[in-house]
Design an enzyme around this catalytic site. Structure first.
Site, PDB file in Angstrom:
ATOM      1  N   LYS A 114       3.148 -19.623   2.103  1.00 52.53           N
ATOM      2  CA  LYS A 114       2.480 -19.278   0.839  1.00 52.53           C
ATOM      3  C   LYS A 114       3.514 -19.041  -0.259  1.00 52.53           C
ATOM      4  O   LYS A 114       3.411 -19.576  -1.365  1.00 52.53           O
ATOM      5  CB  LYS A 114       1.649 -18.005   1.061  1.00 52.53           C
ATOM      6  CG  LYS A 114       0.889 -17.538  -0.136  1.00 52.53           C
ATOM      7  CD  LYS A 114       0.351 -16.109   0.032  1.00 52.53           C
ATOM      8  CE  LYS A 114      -0.417 -15.894   1.316  1.00 52.53           C
ATOM      9  NZ  LYS A 114      -1.160 -14.618   1.313  1.00 52.53           N
ATOM     10  N   LYS A 126       5.936  -9.350   6.447  1.00 52.90           N
ATOM     11  CA  LYS A 126       4.639  -8.644   6.487  1.00 52.90           C
ATOM     12  C   LYS A 126       4.823  -7.398   7.326  1.00 52.90           C
ATOM     13  O   LYS A 126       5.712  -7.350   8.183  1.00 52.90           O
ATOM     14  CB  LYS A 126       3.576  -9.538   7.135  1.00 52.90           C
ATOM     15  CG  LYS A 126       2.165  -9.126   6.798  1.00 52.90           C
ATOM     16  CD  LYS A 126       1.716  -9.726   5.479  1.00 52.90           C
ATOM     17  CE  LYS A 126       0.399  -9.172   5.005  1.00 52.90           C
ATOM     18  NZ  LYS A 126      -0.089  -9.929   3.840  1.00 52.90           N
ATOM     19  N   GLY A 165       0.795  -4.371  -1.058  1.00 52.30           N
ATOM     20  CA  GLY A 165      -0.452  -4.007  -0.388  1.00 52.30           C
ATOM     21  C   GLY A 165      -1.060  -5.146   0.404  1.00 52.30           C
ATOM     22  O   GLY A 165      -0.642  -6.294   0.313  1.00 52.30           O
ATOM     23  N   ASP A 166      -2.037  -4.799   1.208  1.00 55.76           N
ATOM     24  CA  ASP A 166      -2.900  -5.753   1.922  1.00 55.76           C
ATOM     25  C   ASP A 166      -4.114  -4.908   2.328  1.00 55.76           C
ATOM     26  O   ASP A 166      -4.390  -3.883   1.683  1.00 55.76           O
ATOM     27  CB  ASP A 166      -2.166  -6.365   3.130  1.00 55.76           C
ATOM     28  CG  ASP A 166      -2.878  -7.585   3.715  1.00 55.76           C
ATOM     29  OD1 ASP A 166      -2.734  -8.690   3.172  1.00 55.76           O
ATOM     30  OD2 ASP A 166      -3.614  -7.439   4.715  1.00 55.76           O
ATOM     31  N   THR A 210      -4.899 -11.593  -7.160  1.00 57.53           N
ATOM     32  CA  THR A 210      -5.278 -12.437  -6.024  1.00 57.53           C
ATOM     33  C   THR A 210      -6.657 -13.050  -6.258  1.00 57.53           C
ATOM     34  O   THR A 210      -6.856 -14.258  -6.084  1.00 57.53           O
ATOM     35  CB  THR A 210      -5.262 -11.639  -4.706  1.00 57.53           C
ATOM     36  OG1 THR A 210      -4.021 -10.936  -4.624  1.00 57.53           O
ATOM     37  CG2 THR A 210      -5.402 -12.562  -3.509  1.00 57.53           C
ATOM     38  N   ASN A 242     -10.058  -5.380  -2.776  1.00 52.57           N
ATOM     39  CA  ASN A 242      -9.312  -5.843  -3.950  1.00 52.57           C
ATOM     40  C   ASN A 242      -9.535  -7.328  -4.246  1.00 52.57           C
ATOM     41  O   ASN A 242      -9.827  -7.700  -5.378  1.00 52.57           O
ATOM     42  CB  ASN A 242      -7.818  -5.547  -3.722  1.00 52.57           C
ATOM     43  CG  ASN A 242      -6.960  -6.133  -4.825  1.00 52.57           C
ATOM     44  OD1 ASN A 242      -6.391  -7.209  -4.679  1.00 52.57           O
ATOM     45  ND2 ASN A 242      -6.898  -5.460  -5.956  1.00 52.57           N
ATOM     46  N   SER A 382       3.258 -10.435  -7.805  1.00 52.85           N
ATOM     47  CA  SER A 382       4.236  -9.461  -7.303  1.00 52.85           C
ATOM     48  C   SER A 382       5.648  -9.889  -7.701  1.00 52.85           C
ATOM     49  O   SER A 382       6.485  -9.063  -8.084  1.00 52.85           O
ATOM     50  CB  SER A 382       4.160  -9.369  -5.781  1.00 52.85           C
ATOM     51  OG  SER A 382       3.086  -8.553  -5.369  1.00 52.85           O
TER      52      SER A 382
END
Ligand code: NDP
Ligand code: 2IT
Length: 450
Positions: A114, A126, A165-166, A210, A242, A382
């Site tokens: 990505k 991650k 974040g996630d 996103t 989100n 980001s």
């Protein structure tokens, strides 16, 4: 299948046999690279596939913390530093009870591809924890985040590894993590985390990025296929976090009608069009359950999820946006969506659609905007946050939004051009994999055996 791909896949399946999601992610990418590998026999000599399936580093650590009743609780923390080929490791943190090594590795693997597609200098990583934030007080969240960062700070830095974040990690958690990092380091290193609050170094439009980015990608995809638009279309969006909320906001701006959204317990269906303000109040302000929507809107219906079944995909819609979690859209759901006349799928979540479901959509001429490409707007913004932190300067909302839109359009054309070059028609899923893979392979060859 090309022998080289098969050999490497077999070896990954043997070595990582218990890592179901990771194997799925590697399998999905590698099985789409057949024609590329045939054209580039040198990739085998350079062991490109072997190296891409092996993270540079995997860190697992203890996270002890004290709950509000005084009990000591121990969670497990993770960070995978998958690839630093084209920039510092970059990728989010997920706090959810389902988090394990396989999930972190699949997310890290996807992130590498990505991030390469964004065209920005970011590698892939991650992290996260099996900590379940549901029902925890703010103080418990803070103590957990402080303990998590007390270990994580050994491994990150603004030029080394930059988390964000996630699922389960938003502005509140990033704030507590940043506060603890700064306290330990005794220095303000703004670019060490992204998704920060606007009062201490965050970027305008990161919250929206996103979801908005997904829709910018899809707008371009629809335009390139019979000049279609979002206007007047019905849209169902799984999740109400989100990504889902800001995808909904953008499609509403474009004149579409959002008729269903969900959370892990079930989905709401409002044929008059969902009141997004109410969803924001329930989910962002009160951190409540989506079911509460029908108390205020009695004409809306609620369908409970049962046995891992997501009822949102039973609803007739023009466009479906899976924005909750991995493998939430399976072959049965794909068949229902196609029978109900769906024209496009946009993956806001990471790996939300099972492989056989993607194949079914493509075989039935449904457009698929693949996660790696279509949800890259978050991480791209980001990277824009990091550059603002380096410059010690802020862009306006409009400036960031314009950059995001242009990045998403470029990503769409990277996928389209790769798909066309390799005679894959409108298979943007393979197009995304190929475009990212070629960029990473090139960087790997140029940097030698690392
Ligand atoms: P949030 O935590 O804000 O929201 C997650 C939403 O998905 C919630 O509505 C949640 O429901 C639902 N959900 C989570 N896990 C499950 C599950 N196992 N089954 C059913 N529903 C579930 O997360 P985000 O919106 O940030 O992330 C959503 C997806 O988008 C993830 O796949 C993430 O990896 C991906 N993503 C996120 C980016 C970002 O910038 N935040 C960027 C790119 C991708 P409930 O509240 O009931 O748990
Ligand atoms: O999956 C993702 O791209 C994210 N969770 C965002 C990562 C980031 O570094 O902004």
């Amino acid at each position: 299948m090309e022998k080289y791909i098969e050999r490497v896949l077999n070896s990954v399946k043997e070595k990582d046999k218990y890592e179901k999601e990771f194997l799925q992610a590697v399998d999905e990418v590698y099985t789409s690279l057949d024609s590329v590998i045939k054209l580039h026999p040198e990739f085998e000599k350079f062991a490109i596939l072997e190296r891409m399936a092996e993270p540079e580093r995997f860190i697992s650590f203890r996270v002890p913390w004290v709950d509000d009743r005084g009990n000591i609780v121990v969670n497990r923390g993770y960070r995978v530093q998958f690839s630093s080929l084209i920039g510092p490791y970059k990728g989010g943190l997920r706090f959810h009870e389902s988090v394990n090594q396989s999930i972190i590795k699949f997310l890290g693997f996807e992130q590498v591809f990505k991030n390469a597609l964004t065209g920005l200098p970011i590698g892939g990583g991650k992290g996260g924890s099996d900590f379940n934030p549901k029902g925890k007080s703010d103080n418990e969240i803070m103590r957990f985040c402080q303990s998590f960062m007390t270990e994580l700070q050994h491994h990150i830095g603004q030029d080394v590894d930059v988390p964000a974040g996630d699922i389960g990690v938003g502005a509140r958690e990033i704030g507590y993590l940043f506060g603890q990092y700064k306290r330990i380091k005794d220095a303000y290193e703004g670019g060490v985390l992204t998704g920060k609050g606007l009062s201490y170094g965050g970027s305008l439009a990161r919250t929206e990025a996103t979801g908005y980015g997904l829709i910018y990608f899809m707008q371009e995809m629809l335009k390139n296929n019979c000049d279609q638009t979002f206007a007047e279309k019905t849209v169902t969006i799984s999740g109400s976090g989100n990504v889902a909320i800001y995808a909904a906001e953008k499609v509403l701006q474009l004149g579409a009608k959002v008729i269903a959204m969900s959370d892990s317990n079930g989905c709401i269906y409002d044929e008059d069009g969902i009141d997004l303000g109410l969803i924001k109040e329930i989910k962002e302000v009160r951190r409540g359950r989506i079911k509460e929507y029908i108390e205020r809107n009695p004409s809306a219906k609620y369908f409970e999820s049962k046995d891992g079944n997501f009822p949102i995909w039973d609803i007739k819609t023009d466009i479906a946006l899976p924005c909750a979690t991995q493998n939430e859209l399976n072959l049965d759901s794909a068949k229902k969506l196609v029978a109900n006349g769906v024209i496009a799928i946009g993956e806001g979540a990471n790996m939300p659609t099972c492989k056989d479901a993607i194949e079914y959509f493509l075989a039935n001429n449904v457009l698929v905007a693949p996660a790696k490409a279509a949800n890259a707007g978050g991480v791209a913004t980001s990277a824009i946050e990091m550059s603002q932190n380096s410059m010690r300067y802020y862009y306006t909302f409009e400036e960031v939004d314009a950059k995001l839109e242009s990045i998403m359009k470029n990503i769409f054309y990277s996928c389209k051009n790769a798909a066309e070059k390799y005679n894959l028609g409108r298979n943007y899923v393979a197009g995304a994999n190929i475009a990212a893979f070629l960029k990473l392979a090139q960087a790997m060859i140029e940097q030698g055996v690392v």
